[in-house]
Design a protein around this motif. Structure first.
Motif, short mmCIF file in Angstrom:
data_model
loop_
_atom_site.label_atom_id
_atom_site.label_comp_id
_atom_site.label_asym_id
_atom_site.label_seq_id
_atom_site.Cartn_x
_atom_site.Cartn_y
_atom_site.Cartn_z
N THR A 240 42.92 3.75 21.03
CA THR A 240 43.68 4.44 22.07
C THR A 240 43.10 4.14 23.44
O THR A 240 42.50 3.06 23.64
CB THR A 240 43.77 5.95 21.70
N ASP A 241 43.23 5.07 24.38
CA ASP A 241 42.83 4.77 25.77
C ASP A 241 41.67 5.64 26.24
O ASP A 241 41.46 5.80 27.43
CB ASP A 241 44.03 4.93 26.71
N VAL A 242 40.95 6.25 25.31
CA VAL A 242 39.74 7.02 25.66
C VAL A 242 38.61 6.61 24.70
O VAL A 242 38.87 6.06 23.64
CB VAL A 242 39.98 8.55 25.56
N ASP A 243 37.38 6.91 25.11
CA ASP A 243 36.21 6.39 24.37
C ASP A 243 35.97 7.06 23.02
O ASP A 243 35.05 6.69 22.30
CB ASP A 243 34.94 6.55 25.23
N GLY A 244 36.77 8.03 22.66
CA GLY A 244 36.61 8.69 21.37
C GLY A 244 37.25 10.06 21.41
O GLY A 244 37.94 10.40 22.39
N PHE A 245 37.05 10.82 20.36
CA PHE A 245 37.49 12.22 20.35
C PHE A 245 36.54 12.97 21.27
O PHE A 245 35.32 12.89 21.10
CB PHE A 245 37.44 12.76 18.92
N MET A 246 37.05 13.68 22.25
CA MET A 246 36.21 14.29 23.28
C MET A 246 36.23 15.82 23.17
O MET A 246 37.10 16.40 22.52
CB MET A 246 36.63 13.81 24.66
N THR A 298 40.64 0.86 23.12
CA THR A 298 41.10 -0.54 23.26
C THR A 298 40.61 -1.15 24.57
O THR A 298 40.43 -2.36 24.67
CB THR A 298 42.66 -0.56 23.23
N PHE A 299 40.40 -0.29 25.58
CA PHE A 299 40.02 -0.79 26.90
C PHE A 299 38.50 -0.88 27.04
O PHE A 299 37.99 -1.34 28.05
CB PHE A 299 40.60 0.13 27.98
N ASN A 300 37.78 -0.42 26.03
CA ASN A 300 36.31 -0.46 26.03
C ASN A 300 35.85 -0.60 24.58
O ASN A 300 35.24 0.30 24.01
CB ASN A 300 35.79 0.84 26.67
N PRO A 301 36.18 -1.76 23.97
CA PRO A 301 36.03 -1.86 22.50
C PRO A 301 34.60 -1.77 22.01
O PRO A 301 34.38 -1.46 20.83
CB PRO A 301 36.61 -3.25 22.18
N THR A 302 33.61 -2.02 22.88
CA THR A 302 32.23 -1.96 22.39
C THR A 302 31.68 -0.53 22.38
O THR A 302 30.62 -0.28 21.80
CB THR A 302 31.30 -2.87 23.21
N ALA A 303 32.38 0.40 23.00
CA ALA A 303 31.94 1.81 22.92
C ALA A 303 32.00 2.26 21.46
O ALA A 303 32.92 1.89 20.73
CB ALA A 303 32.84 2.68 23.78
N THR A 304 31.02 3.06 21.06
CA THR A 304 30.90 3.41 19.63
C THR A 304 32.11 4.19 19.13
O THR A 304 32.56 3.99 18.00
CB THR A 304 29.63 4.26 19.41
N GLY A 305 32.64 5.08 19.94
CA GLY A 305 33.77 5.90 19.50
C GLY A 305 33.32 7.10 18.69
O GLY A 305 32.15 7.48 18.70
N THR A 306 34.30 7.67 18.00
CA THR A 306 34.05 8.85 17.16
C THR A 306 34.36 8.51 15.71
O THR A 306 35.37 7.86 15.45
CB THR A 306 34.99 10.00 17.58
N VAL A 307 33.50 8.94 14.81
CA VAL A 307 33.87 8.82 13.40
C VAL A 307 34.11 10.22 12.84
O VAL A 307 33.34 11.15 13.08
CB VAL A 307 32.82 8.03 12.57
#
Ligand code: ADP
Ligand code: ASP
Ligand code: MG
Length: 310
Positions: A240-246, A298-307
């Motif tokens: 999506t367009d944010v770095d993870g679930f915030m 998608t705009f910062n694919p190397t960010a770890t994100g949320t699992v």
């Protein structure tokens, strides 16, 4: 042969994963370039589920309203939608696939034009007919975006979700025909030895009468989860367009931070409370099988994100 949770590719058991890209992720030339490199760099086979180009679903619905009001201004919005798709094709798709991809989009734009004309020039249309036509119209966003994404990704093959995502009409409205859908996904996709399949999120078909239906606004996440669960994917990735679930919606809470790990129950509670990042029905099918869900940017694919997991 497909064996529980695995797809056979060249006689080797390879785990497959499902990647879903939302509207902003497929909304521009730059974001689509990211989609291409994210998918093509995956080690294992993938199923890619796409939304309509960002904003297009709203435009399709708005044009339906205009046509029902006998307002011919829908035609200029339709021309904008057409130009946006053709521009992306011209700028992104390889020369040898361009004319075919353009022809596909032109054909769907013509379908839309005739649907809108029907609504615009007729009065006193039957409510069920209007509902059916409106649903058929709104499905065109995902049909056009998926044609572009399938042409964009090397080695990808397009598939048509309504042939396996089935709904029924009950007293509460349209509901998923869950068992039938699971069986059809397994039958139609489970034994294919394909490196990358591209299919439409959100769109579906009535199980009995075959008219177009949807899984509801934001429903592409749900399509991806249904496919991931039916095929026992190794994971589901929501791009999506944010770095993870915030901790909160970053649009309204600029101080919100990414939550690195969540349980299904924690994520479900936040989705039910309105966290738009995942469509609420999405988590149940994957949670039942303990399939991890990643939320990635998608705009910062190397960010770890949320699992999200059990
Ligand atoms: P997509 O088109 O990729 O499906 P959505 O617009 O449906 O994207 O969901 C992503 C949006 O969800 C973000 O841009 C953000 O504004 C919003 N959002 C709301 N709550 C949250 C949250 N808790 N964490 C992250 N994003 C959130
Ligand atoms: N395109 C659909 C919508 O805007 C589905 C989705 O994006 O998930 O609601
Ligand atoms: Mg969404």
């Amino acid at each position: 042969m497909a064996i529980e949770g695995h797809n056979a590719l060249n006689n080797i058991e390879i785990i497959m994963k499902v990647l879903k890209f939302g509207g902003t992720s497929v909304g521009s030339v730059e974001s689509l370039q990211n989609v291409k490199s994210i998918v093509e760099s995956q080690a294992e086979p993938t199923i890619v589920v796409v939304s309509a180009l960002g904003g297009v679903t709203n435009q399709l619905i708005e044009m339906t309203r205009m046509a029902l009001d006998h307002n011919e201004a829908y035609a200029s919005t339709l021309e904008q939608v057409r130009q946006r798709h053709l521009d992306i094709i011209e700028r992104l798709i390889d020369a040898d696939k361009q004319s075919q991809c353009r022809a596909v989009v032109e054909q769907f734009i013509e379908n839309l034009r005739s649907f809108y004309q029907t609504l615009c020039i007729n009065s006193d249309l039957d409510a069920t007919f209007v509902k059916r036509v409106s649903d058929a119209i709104v499905c065109h966003g995902e049909i056009m975006s998926s044609a572009i994404v399938a042409a964009l990704i090397a080695g990808a093959t397009p598939h048509y979700s309504p042939s396996f995502i089935k709904t029924t009409d009950g007293p509460q409205g349209t509901v998923l025909a869950a068992d039938l859908t699971r069986r059809l996904i397994q039958e139609q996709l489970g034994s294919l030895d394909e490196r990358c399949m591209v299919l439409q999120g959100f769109i579906a078909q009535d199980a009995d009468a075959s008219y177009a239906t949807t899984l509801g606004r934001g429903g592409s996440d749900f399509t991806a989860a249904l496919v991931a669960a039916a095929l026992h994917a190794s994971c589901l990735e929501i791009w999506t367009d944010v770095d993870g679930f915030m901790t909160a919606d970053p649009r309204t809470h600029p101080d919100a931070t990414v939550i690195p790990t969540m349980t299904y129950a924690q994520a479900q509670a936040m989705c039910d409370a309105g966290a738009k990042v995942i469509y609420p029905p999405t988590l149940a099918p994957v949670a039942a099988l303990d399939i991890p869900v990643w939320v990635k940017n998608t705009f910062n694919p190397t960010a770890t994100g949320t699992v999200i997991r059990g």
